[in-house]
Design a protein around this motif. Structure first.
Motif, PDB file in Angstrom:
ATOM      1  N   LEU A   3       0.833  -1.191   0.000  1.00 19.92           N
ATOM      2  CA  LEU A   3       0.000   0.000   0.000  1.00 19.92           C
ATOM      3  C   LEU A   3       0.871   1.244   0.000  1.00 19.92           C
ATOM      4  O   LEU A   3       2.074   1.193   0.261  1.00 19.92           O
ATOM      5  CB  LEU A   3      -0.883   0.015   1.247  1.00 19.92           C
ATOM      6  N   SER A   4       0.271   2.389  -0.231  1.00 22.15           N
ATOM      7  CA  SER A   4       0.950   3.657  -0.002  1.00 22.15           C
ATOM      8  C   SER A   4       0.825   4.005   1.472  1.00 22.15           C
ATOM      9  O   SER A   4      -0.059   3.508   2.177  1.00 22.15           O
ATOM     10  CB  SER A   4       0.329   4.766  -0.852  1.00 22.15           C
ATOM     11  N   LEU A   5       1.747   4.855   1.947  1.00 24.91           N
ATOM     12  CA  LEU A   5       1.645   5.311   3.333  1.00 24.91           C
ATOM     13  C   LEU A   5       0.301   5.982   3.583  1.00 24.91           C
ATOM     14  O   LEU A   5      -0.313   5.810   4.641  1.00 24.91           O
ATOM     15  CB  LEU A   5       2.774   6.293   3.653  1.00 24.91           C
ATOM     16  N   GLU A   6      -0.142   6.762   2.616  1.00 26.89           N
ATOM     17  CA  GLU A   6      -1.405   7.485   2.774  1.00 26.89           C
ATOM     18  C   GLU A   6      -2.581   6.519   2.915  1.00 26.89           C
ATOM     19  O   GLU A   6      -3.488   6.741   3.722  1.00 26.89           O
ATOM     20  CB  GLU A   6      -1.631   8.415   1.575  1.00 26.89           C
ATOM     21  N   ALA A   7      -2.555   5.420   2.141  1.00 22.62           N
ATOM     22  CA  ALA A   7      -3.641   4.447   2.224  1.00 22.62           C
ATOM     23  C   ALA A   7      -3.639   3.746   3.580  1.00 22.62           C
ATOM     24  O   ALA A   7      -4.693   3.540   4.193  1.00 22.62           O
ATOM     25  CB  ALA A   7      -3.522   3.420   1.101  1.00 22.62           C
ATOM     26  N   GLY A   8      -2.445   3.381   4.071  1.00 23.05           N
ATOM     27  CA  GLY A   8      -2.353   2.754   5.378  1.00 23.05           C
ATOM     28  C   GLY A   8      -2.813   3.678   6.492  1.00 23.05           C
ATOM     29  O   GLY A   8      -3.541   3.266   7.409  1.00 23.05           O
ATOM     30  N   ALA A   9      -2.403   4.945   6.418  1.00 19.62           N
ATOM     31  CA  ALA A   9      -2.808   5.925   7.428  1.00 19.62           C
ATOM     32  C   ALA A   9      -4.322   6.150   7.388  1.00 19.62           C
ATOM     33  O   ALA A   9      -4.974   6.297   8.429  1.00 19.62           O
ATOM     34  CB  ALA A   9      -2.070   7.239   7.212  1.00 19.62           C
ATOM     35  N   HIS A  10      -4.883   6.186   6.191  1.00 21.75           N
ATOM     36  CA  HIS A  10      -6.337   6.354   6.044  1.00 21.75           C
ATOM     37  C   HIS A  10      -7.071   5.200   6.724  1.00 21.75           C
ATOM     38  O   HIS A  10      -8.089   5.411   7.423  1.00 21.75           O
ATOM     39  CB  HIS A  10      -6.717   6.424   4.567  1.00 21.75           C
ATOM     40  N   THR A  11      -6.584   3.974   6.550  1.00 26.27           N
ATOM     41  CA  THR A  11      -7.193   2.814   7.192  1.00 26.27           C
ATOM     42  C   THR A  11      -7.194   2.973   8.707  1.00 26.27           C
ATOM     43  O   THR A  11      -8.209   2.741   9.383  1.00 26.27           O
ATOM     44  CB  THR A  11      -6.443   1.524   6.806  1.00 26.27           C
ATOM     45  N   VAL A  12      -6.063   3.380   9.263  1.00 20.56           N
ATOM     46  CA  VAL A  12      -5.941   3.528  10.712  1.00 20.56           C
ATOM     47  C   VAL A  12      -6.902   4.584  11.242  1.00 20.56           C
ATOM     48  O   VAL A  12      -7.640   4.352  12.206  1.00 20.56           O
ATOM     49  CB  VAL A  12      -4.490   3.886  11.094  1.00 20.56           C
ATOM     50  N   ILE A  13      -6.885   5.756  10.629  1.00 26.34           N
ATOM     51  CA  ILE A  13      -7.645   6.891  11.156  1.00 26.34           C
ATOM     52  C   ILE A  13      -9.140   6.771  10.870  1.00 26.34           C
ATOM     53  O   ILE A  13      -9.978   7.002  11.753  1.00 26.34           O
ATOM     54  CB  ILE A  13      -7.102   8.210  10.574  1.00 26.34           C
ATOM     55  N   ASN A  14      -9.480   6.388   9.656  1.00 27.79           N
ATOM     56  CA  ASN A  14     -10.886   6.410   9.246  1.00 27.79           C
ATOM     57  C   ASN A  14     -11.624   5.107   9.508  1.00 27.79           C
ATOM     58  O   ASN A  14     -12.808   5.130   9.874  1.00 27.79           O
ATOM     59  CB  ASN A  14     -10.993   6.767   7.761  1.00 27.79           C
ATOM     60  N   ARG A  15     -10.946   3.980   9.311  1.00 26.49           N
ATOM     61  CA  ARG A  15     -11.653   2.711   9.446  1.00 26.49           C
ATOM     62  C   ARG A  15     -11.495   2.117  10.839  1.00 26.49           C
ATOM     63  O   ARG A  15     -12.458   1.646  11.427  1.00 26.49           O
ATOM     64  CB  ARG A  15     -11.148   1.714   8.405  1.00 26.49           C
ATOM     65  N   TRP A  16     -10.262   2.110  11.355  1.00 26.83           N
ATOM     66  CA  TRP A  16     -10.033   1.465  12.648  1.00 26.83           C
ATOM     67  C   TRP A  16     -10.456   2.357  13.818  1.00 26.83           C
ATOM     68  O   TRP A  16     -11.133   1.899  14.720  1.00 26.83           O
ATOM     69  CB  TRP A  16      -8.568   1.085  12.796  1.00 26.83           C
ATOM     70  N   CYS A  17     -10.034   3.625  13.782  1.00 25.86           N
ATOM     71  CA  CYS A  17     -10.351   4.536  14.893  1.00 25.86           C
ATOM     72  C   CYS A  17     -11.605   5.359  14.664  1.00 25.86           C
ATOM     73  O   CYS A  17     -12.173   5.904  15.609  1.00 25.86           O
ATOM     74  CB  CYS A  17      -9.165   5.476  15.149  1.00 25.86           C
ATOM     75  N   ARG A  18     -12.036   5.480  13.421  1.00 25.54           N
ATOM     76  CA  ARG A  18     -13.228   6.242  13.064  1.00 25.54           C
ATOM     77  C   ARG A  18     -13.219   7.618  13.728  1.00 25.54           C
ATOM     78  O   ARG A  18     -14.171   8.022  14.416  1.00 25.54           O
ATOM     79  CB  ARG A  18     -14.493   5.458  13.415  1.00 25.54           C
ATOM     80  N   VAL A  19     -12.136   8.322  13.504  1.00 24.98           N
ATOM     81  CA  VAL A  19     -11.941   9.641  14.096  1.00 24.98           C
ATOM     82  C   VAL A  19     -12.987  10.618  13.560  1.00 24.98           C
ATOM     83  O   VAL A  19     -13.265  10.663  12.357  1.00 24.98           O
ATOM     84  CB  VAL A  19     -10.515  10.151  13.801  1.00 24.98           C
ATOM     85  N   GLN A  20     -13.544  11.402  14.467  1.00 26.73           N
ATOM     86  CA  GLN A  20     -14.595  12.354  14.126  1.00 26.73           C
ATOM     87  C   GLN A  20     -14.074  13.790  14.229  1.00 26.73           C
ATOM     88  O   GLN A  20     -13.085  14.051  14.924  1.00 26.73           O
ATOM     89  CB  GLN A  20     -15.785  12.174  15.067  1.00 26.73           C
ATOM     90  N   PRO A  21     -14.732  14.727  13.532  1.00 25.14           N
ATOM     91  CA  PRO A  21     -14.330  16.139  13.636  1.00 25.14           C
ATOM     92  C   PRO A  21     -14.320  16.611  15.087  1.00 25.14           C
ATOM     93  O   PRO A  21     -15.194  16.232  15.869  1.00 25.14           O
ATOM     94  CB  PRO A  21     -15.411  16.862  12.812  1.00 25.14           C
ATOM     95  N   GLU A  22     -13.314  17.405  15.424  1.00 25.02           N
ATOM     96  CA  GLU A  22     -13.132  18.011  16.738  1.00 25.02           C
ATOM     97  C   GLU A  22     -12.643  17.038  17.817  1.00 25.02           C
ATOM     98  O   GLU A  22     -12.379  17.461  18.944  1.00 25.02           O
ATOM     99  CB  GLU A  22     -14.423  18.697  17.232  1.00 25.02           C
TER     100      GLU A  22
END
Length: 322
Positions: A3-22
């Motif tokens: 994967l690209s670093l960006e794709a891996g980071a996206h998985t962590v932040i958006n899919r695994w942690c589901r980080v929300q605004p604020e």
């Protein structure tokens, strides 16, 4: 293909942690993984989170002590990501984060081939598929008090988990009070004085990578008491380097659930996550359901086990049987 670093980071932040605004996100990293930590920070920024990056010394021998000195700061965050060379999941501060309703993701980034861990294919494993693959084994282990493991090479181990509840890691740290790990696995903090028998480690020696040939180990009353001197010298030296006899205590049983992982010695998280393997976690097992503290934690990975939970066959030659 990685994967690209960006794709891996996206998985962590958006899919695994589901980080929300604020939301307040704290990324704990080290000097060796600046590129990965910046990719994680950028992904969290894009979610509208308030992001802090804490960099500790790469070879800090007791990162848990460093973090405890910053407890108030750490606990102010909604999501904490441990993106250092070594795992932070078994440190006491993880328990404090969870008790306060925070989310903690263990994201060790150690690799042996120079490829960033975020770019490994195993990062793409579907969390729900991993949970489904492990559900039958998890249910059987919840009911059992004794675990018996054998392999064709000669491993014959008996472990006890009475009073200890197993859990499942599949990346997700998406709910308040939840801990996640990039190691997709069933885990249980086993009784620290009960593991006994022979074990032939043929998969991985954790951070050391694959052994040149299988190594015979002997466990008695919960401790690793003998390492085959023929090819186990590096393992013994590594364990002695912790300066703590507590590292010789068998503290965890893990069963890999990641079907995209390959146990090749390139990345210890990939090794221990590999479907068809099990691992014994040596040393500290805090936050895994155990009570043993030690100077560290690392895993010995074994291939193609047959596992009984009490009298229930849950895995046959590396394949789930329930």
């Amino acid at each position: 293909m990685g994967l690209s670093l960006e794709a891996g980071a996206h998985t962590v932040i958006n899919r695994w942690c589901r980080v929300q605004p604020e939301e307040k996100v704290l990324i704990i990293s080290d000097e060796h993984h600046v590129e990965e930590s910046m990719a994680l920070r950028a992904a969290a920024d894009r979610c509208g989170a308030v992001v802090a990056l804490l960099t500790i010394q790469e070879r800090c021998s007791h990162p848990g002590s460093v973090l405890r000195s910053m407890t108030d700061f750490v606990l102010q965050n909604d999501v904490i990501i441990g993106a250092t060379n070594f795992s932070l999941v078994t440190n006491r501060i993880t328990q404090e984060v969870l008790s306060k309703g925070g989310r903690f993701l263990s994201l060790p980034l150690s690799t042996n081939n120079g490829q960033p861990a975020l770019a490994f294919d195993f990062m793409s494993m579907d969390p729900e598929e991993a949970a489904c693959a492990g559900s039958g084994m998890l249910e059987a282990l919840q009911q059992a008090g004794r675990v018996h493991i054998t392999t064709a090479l000669g491993t014959d181990l008996v472990l006890s988990k009475r009073g200890r509840q197993p859990g499942l890691f599949n990346g997700l740290a998406d709910q308040p009070g939840k801990v996640g790990s990039s190691s997709f696995e069933i885990y249980v903090g086993i009784e620290e004085t009960q593991t006994s028998g022979q074990a032939i480690v043929d998969g991985s020696l954790g951070y050391l990578g694959r052994p040149a040939s299988p190594i015979q180990l002997t466990f008695q009353e919960g401790r690793l008491v003998h390492i085959d001197e023929g090819n186990g010298g590096a393992l013994r030296r590594y364990m002695d380097s912790f300066g703590d006899p507590g590292i010789y205590v068998a503290g965890e049983l893990g069963i890999g659930l990641n079907k995209l992982s390959r146990c090749l010695g390139n990345c210890y998280i990939e090794d221990e996550s590999t479907f068809t393997t099990f691992h014994i976690g040596m040393g500290r097992n805090l936050s895994l359901g155990g009570v043993h503290n030690a100077a560290g934690h690392f895993d010995l990975v074994f291939q193609l086990p047959t596992i009984y939970a009490d009298d229930v066959l849950i895995m046959k030659d590396g394949q789930p049987a329930v």
